[in-house]
Motif scaffolding. Structure first.
Motif, mmCIF file in Angstrom:
data_model
loop_
_atom_site.group_PDB
_atom_site.id
_atom_site.type_symbol
_atom_site.label_atom_id
_atom_site.label_comp_id
_atom_site.label_asym_id
_atom_site.label_seq_id
_atom_site.Cartn_x
_atom_site.Cartn_y
_atom_site.Cartn_z
ATOM 1 N N ALA A 234 38.099 36.961 35.963
ATOM 2 C CA ALA A 234 37.550 35.717 35.422
ATOM 3 C C ALA A 234 38.422 35.153 34.306
ATOM 4 O O ALA A 234 38.643 33.939 34.227
ATOM 5 C CB ALA A 234 36.131 35.963 34.908
ATOM 6 N N SER A 235 38.951 36.036 33.445
ATOM 7 C CA SER A 235 39.719 35.551 32.292
ATOM 8 C C SER A 235 41.111 35.070 32.659
ATOM 9 O O SER A 235 41.702 34.267 31.932
ATOM 10 C CB SER A 235 39.823 36.662 31.238
ATOM 11 N N THR A 236 41.651 35.555 33.775
ATOM 12 C CA THR A 236 43.015 35.185 34.169
ATOM 13 C C THR A 236 43.071 34.243 35.354
ATOM 14 O O THR A 236 44.150 33.763 35.701
ATOM 15 C CB THR A 236 43.830 36.446 34.521
ATOM 16 N N ALA A 237 41.914 33.967 35.980
ATOM 17 C CA ALA A 237 41.881 33.171 37.220
ATOM 18 C C ALA A 237 42.850 33.750 38.243
ATOM 19 O O ALA A 237 43.612 33.038 38.903
ATOM 20 C CB ALA A 237 42.210 31.704 36.941
ATOM 21 N N ALA A 238 42.814 35.076 38.380
ATOM 22 C CA ALA A 238 43.750 35.784 39.259
ATOM 23 C C ALA A 238 43.599 35.337 40.705
ATOM 24 O O ALA A 238 42.495 35.054 41.178
ATOM 25 C CB ALA A 238 43.528 37.292 39.150
ATOM 26 N N THR A 239 44.729 35.296 41.405
ATOM 27 C CA THR A 239 44.729 34.963 42.827
ATOM 28 C C THR A 239 44.909 36.197 43.699
ATOM 29 O O THR A 239 44.586 36.165 44.880
ATOM 30 C CB THR A 239 45.853 33.978 43.154
ATOM 31 N N PHE A 260 35.051 36.296 41.451
ATOM 32 C CA PHE A 260 36.097 36.318 42.472
ATOM 33 C C PHE A 260 36.447 34.912 42.984
ATOM 34 O O PHE A 260 37.073 34.779 44.026
ATOM 35 C CB PHE A 260 35.652 37.195 43.645
ATOM 36 N N THR A 261 36.073 33.905 42.238
ATOM 37 C CA THR A 261 36.223 32.527 42.708
ATOM 38 C C THR A 261 37.661 32.169 43.032
ATOM 39 O O THR A 261 37.940 31.508 44.041
ATOM 40 C CB THR A 261 35.684 31.549 41.646
ATOM 41 N N THR A 262 38.605 32.596 42.212
ATOM 42 C CA THR A 262 40.005 32.192 42.389
ATOM 43 C C THR A 262 40.805 33.164 43.250
ATOM 44 O O THR A 262 41.936 32.855 43.634
ATOM 45 C CB THR A 262 40.708 32.066 41.024
ATOM 46 N N VAL A 263 40.245 34.345 43.510
ATOM 47 C CA VAL A 263 41.004 35.371 44.235
ATOM 48 C C VAL A 263 41.126 34.999 45.711
ATOM 49 O O VAL A 263 40.136 34.723 46.378
ATOM 50 C CB VAL A 263 40.329 36.750 44.106
ATOM 51 N N THR A 282 34.200 41.922 51.462
ATOM 52 C CA THR A 282 34.451 40.539 51.861
ATOM 53 C C THR A 282 33.144 39.752 51.945
ATOM 54 O O THR A 282 33.088 38.580 51.565
ATOM 55 C CB THR A 282 35.193 40.492 53.208
ATOM 56 N N ARG A 283 32.080 40.393 52.397
ATOM 57 C CA ARG A 283 30.782 39.706 52.467
ATOM 58 C C ARG A 283 30.291 39.335 51.070
ATOM 59 O O ARG A 283 29.771 38.233 50.842
ATOM 60 C CB ARG A 283 29.748 40.587 53.161
ATOM 61 N N LEU A 284 30.467 40.242 50.105
ATOM 62 C CA LEU A 284 29.986 40.009 48.752
ATOM 63 C C LEU A 284 30.819 38.979 47.995
ATOM 64 O O LEU A 284 30.277 38.157 47.248
ATOM 65 C CB LEU A 284 30.002 41.320 47.959
ATOM 66 N N THR A 285 32.137 39.040 48.180
ATOM 67 C CA THR A 285 33.043 38.242 47.343
ATOM 68 C C THR A 285 33.684 37.073 48.070
ATOM 69 O O THR A 285 34.203 36.156 47.426
ATOM 70 C CB THR A 285 34.163 39.124 46.794
ATOM 71 N N GLY A 286 33.699 37.117 49.401
ATOM 72 C CA GLY A 286 34.408 36.104 50.172
ATOM 73 C C GLY A 286 35.909 36.330 50.222
ATOM 74 O O GLY A 286 36.645 35.488 50.742
ATOM 75 N N VAL A 287 36.374 37.475 49.701
ATOM 76 C CA VAL A 287 37.811 37.754 49.619
ATOM 77 C C VAL A 287 38.196 38.793 50.663
ATOM 78 O O VAL A 287 37.616 39.888 50.692
ATOM 79 C CB VAL A 287 38.185 38.276 48.216
ATOM 80 N N PRO A 288 39.171 38.512 51.511
ATOM 81 C CA PRO A 288 39.623 39.519 52.484
ATOM 82 C C PRO A 288 40.468 40.596 51.813
ATOM 83 O O PRO A 288 41.221 40.301 50.880
ATOM 84 C CB PRO A 288 40.458 38.705 53.477
ATOM 85 N N ILE A 289 40.328 41.835 52.272
ATOM 86 C CA ILE A 289 41.169 42.927 51.783
ATOM 87 C C ILE A 289 42.320 43.125 52.762
ATOM 88 O O ILE A 289 42.115 43.358 53.949
ATOM 89 C CB ILE A 289 40.369 44.231 51.641
ATOM 90 N N HIS A 290 43.530 43.043 52.236
ATOM 91 C CA HIS A 290 44.734 43.226 53.044
ATOM 92 C C HIS A 290 45.247 44.645 52.820
ATOM 93 O O HIS A 290 45.712 44.978 51.728
ATOM 94 C CB HIS A 290 45.812 42.217 52.650
ATOM 95 N N ASN A 291 45.140 45.466 53.831
ATOM 96 C CA ASN A 291 45.638 46.825 53.713
ATOM 97 C C ASN A 291 47.162 46.837 53.655
ATOM 98 O O ASN A 291 47.839 45.969 54.209
ATOM 99 C CB ASN A 291 45.168 47.674 54.895
ATOM 100 N N TYR A 292 47.676 47.822 52.986
ATOM 101 C CA TYR A 292 49.123 48.005 52.801
ATOM 102 C C TYR A 292 49.409 49.484 53.027
ATOM 103 O O TYR A 292 48.627 50.338 52.625
ATOM 104 C CB TYR A 292 49.478 47.564 51.384
ATOM 105 N N TYR A 293 50.493 49.770 53.686
ATOM 106 C CA TYR A 293 50.883 51.153 53.919
ATOM 107 C C TYR A 293 52.275 51.363 53.354
ATOM 108 O O TYR A 293 53.209 50.601 53.647
ATOM 109 C CB TYR A 293 50.876 51.461 55.420
ATOM 110 N N GLY A 294 52.381 52.361 52.520
ATOM 111 C CA GLY A 294 53.676 52.710 51.970
ATOM 112 C C GLY A 294 53.751 54.205 51.763
ATOM 113 O O GLY A 294 52.735 54.898 51.729
ATOM 114 N N VAL A 295 54.946 54.703 51.607
ATOM 115 C CA VAL A 295 55.187 56.102 51.324
ATOM 116 C C VAL A 295 56.072 56.149 50.089
ATOM 117 O O VAL A 295 56.995 55.335 49.950
ATOM 118 C CB VAL A 295 55.884 56.797 52.516
ATOM 119 N N ALA A 296 55.774 57.063 49.176
ATOM 120 C CA ALA A 296 56.515 57.104 47.911
ATOM 121 C C ALA A 296 58.020 57.128 48.142
ATOM 122 O O ALA A 296 58.785 56.456 47.445
ATOM 123 C CB ALA A 296 56.086 58.336 47.106
#
Length: 479
Positions: A234-239, A260-263, A282-296
């Motif tokens: 909320a304080s940063t209007a994060a995307t 989560f308005t700006t995310v 996503t139902r609660l916030t309207g924001v999709p979660i994008h999975n990421y796969y990485g290995v150290a």
């Protein structure tokens, strides 16, 4: 060999000028201010260099503006930053200092570093509230760095010590550039990052990657909680929101109604996120979660651009990924070079074509990666890889312990956690075992579930029966 990262940083910090670069609860720095602070601090670090040797500087702190200043200053000084997880305890930190031959340590004044440092150096204010200390000298000869190494990060290893991964400047740069290209990160983005900058999730997606297009990076002090996330957003209007699965599960349990308005994008990694959590978030916030796969060892590998389907997405630019019967093999432009403190171990996981064997099993469906299991014994808890054999060996050294087996299980919330079943003599308690583990292991390696038994159940060939061990966890007991 000429370093790559100083030139890249000089260019991007100058190009974005007065735009906000990084903030935390205590303040913010624009790009030009960040450059000035980092260069001033670099001058101080450089005074401690010796002829012909690059300084090795450990960064041991939680996320904050000063951490970013310290990282950039180390790079500008021609030194090599070693990004140590702030969750490492004194014992593990001393192992790192000895194994890697650290010269200096940048740390919070409150950090327990008494077994690692000799003296605190005069604080001229370039590092804000963080302290620069000289690391004590060890009798062990320190290993030589590769000529093109510009950053070192750590991952758990089968040796019981954190393996130190050497990365060339070209690999660090490629990880950031390919993430920007593959995910559409732009200068208009504001990233709220709740993963430690020492971890691959944040390091690859939210540090240099944020600076390349001129985005802003917003950091949070303290334990990441659902309420802290909502306040920062909320304080940063994060995307963009960057966090591990456990934090998304916490948010779902809290069921926030705002913040989560700006995310536009939430990014998850470290361990597979359950579909039920992703869908409910996503139902609660309207924001999709994008999975990421990485290995150290290989950097970022895939990204789920859709955010609404299953799987971990398609390979990022610069990544070759093969999902085969014997496990997932990858080759990337962001790959590490080797383990500085474990000669030959990294190389053993590379094949003749330069592909790295990840230890994960999976399949590609319509171009998207789906994980199906592990081929190695490592346990993934909250994004940190833990060797259960290391944990069992530590438990076996406790007074009154006859045998121990550690393995992955689920806690009361259905989240992955580290469990251990321990055969003990009468009088041993779960609390005494946790205290024993905490004396030598970082907090995230102390088993979250402990079950004490008279003997370890075994299968027909005498090996511990994981199936029976898991059943034991669900039975009532008095310890």
């Amino acid at each position: 060999m000429r370093a790559v990262l100083p030139g890249i940083l000089t260019d991007v910090l100058a190009r974005h000028g007065d735009r906000v670069a990084v903030t935390d609860a205590d303040g913010s720095l624009g790009y030009a201010e960040l450059a000035d602070r980092a260069r001033a601090a670099a001058g101080r670090l450089a005074r401690h260099a010796t002829d012909g040797e690059r300084l090795r500087v450990g960064l041991y702190a939680t996320n904050c503006v000063e951490y970013v200043v310290g990282y950039l200053a180390t790079v500008y000084a021609g030194a090599v930053p070693f990004l140590a997880d702030s969750a490492f305890g004194p014992f593990e930190l001393s192992r790192i200092a000895e194994d890697c031959g650290l010269d200096l340590l940048i740390h919070a004044p409150s950090a327990d570093v008494r077994d690692v440092v000799d003296e605190s150096l005069t604080d001229d204010g370039e590092f804000g509230f963080l302290t620069v200390s000289r690391v004590r000298r060890y009798d062990t000869p320190r290993p030589l760095l590769l000529d093109d190494t510009e950053v070192c990060r750590f991952t758990s290893g089968s040796t019981g010590r954190p393996n130190c991964i050497e990365f060339s400047g070209a690999a660090v740069s490629a990880a950031a550039a390919n993430w920007v290209q593959g995910t559409g990160l732009s200068g208009d983005d504001r990233i709220a990052c709740f993963a430690a900058l020492s971890n691959g999730l944040a390091f690859n997606t939210s540090l240099l990657a944020a600076f390349l297009p001129g985005a802003s990076l917003h950091l949070s002090h303290g334990l990441p909680t659902a309420s802290r996330v909502v306040r920062l957003l909320a304080s940063t209007a994060a995307t963009r929101l960057v966090a591990f699965p456990a934090l998304y599960e916490s948010i779902v349990r809290r069921s926030p109604k705002e913040g989560f308005t700006t995310v536009r994008t939430a990014i998850s990694s470290g361990a597979p996120l359950r579909d039920t959590v992703r869908e409910e978030f996503t139902r609660l916030t309207g924001v999709p979660i994008h999975n990421y796969y990485g290995v150290a060892e290989t950097g970022p590998l895939t990204y789920a651009a859709d955010g609404r389907g299953g799987g971990l997405g398609a390979p990022l630019p610069g990544v070759d990924l093969l999902a085969e019967e014997h496990g997932i093999r990858v080759r990337s432009e962001s790959m590490g070079s080797r383990y500085l403190n474990a000669p030959g171990v990294f190389e053993q996981r590379l094949d003749e074509e330069g592909y790295y064997h990840t230890g994960d099993q999976g399949r590609l469906c319509d171009g998207a990666l789906h994980l199906t299991g592990r081929t190695s014994r490592m346990v993934n808890v909250g994004g940190r890889k833990i060797d259960p054999i290391e944990i069992a060996e530590v438990l076996r050294t406790a007074p009154g312990v006859l045998d121990a087996v550690a393995f992955e299980a689920e806690n009361q919330h259905g989240e992955p956690t580290l469990a251990a079943v321990v055969a003990t003599e009468p009088g041993v308690t779960a609390q005494s075992l946790r205290t024993h583990c905490a004396a030598t292991l970082p907090s995230f390696k102390v088993p979250g579930i402990l079950r004490l038994v008279d003997r370890i159940p075994a299968n027909s060939i005498g090996k511990p029966s994981i199936e029976r061990l898991r059943r034991l966890l669900g039975e009532p007991h008095s310890n």
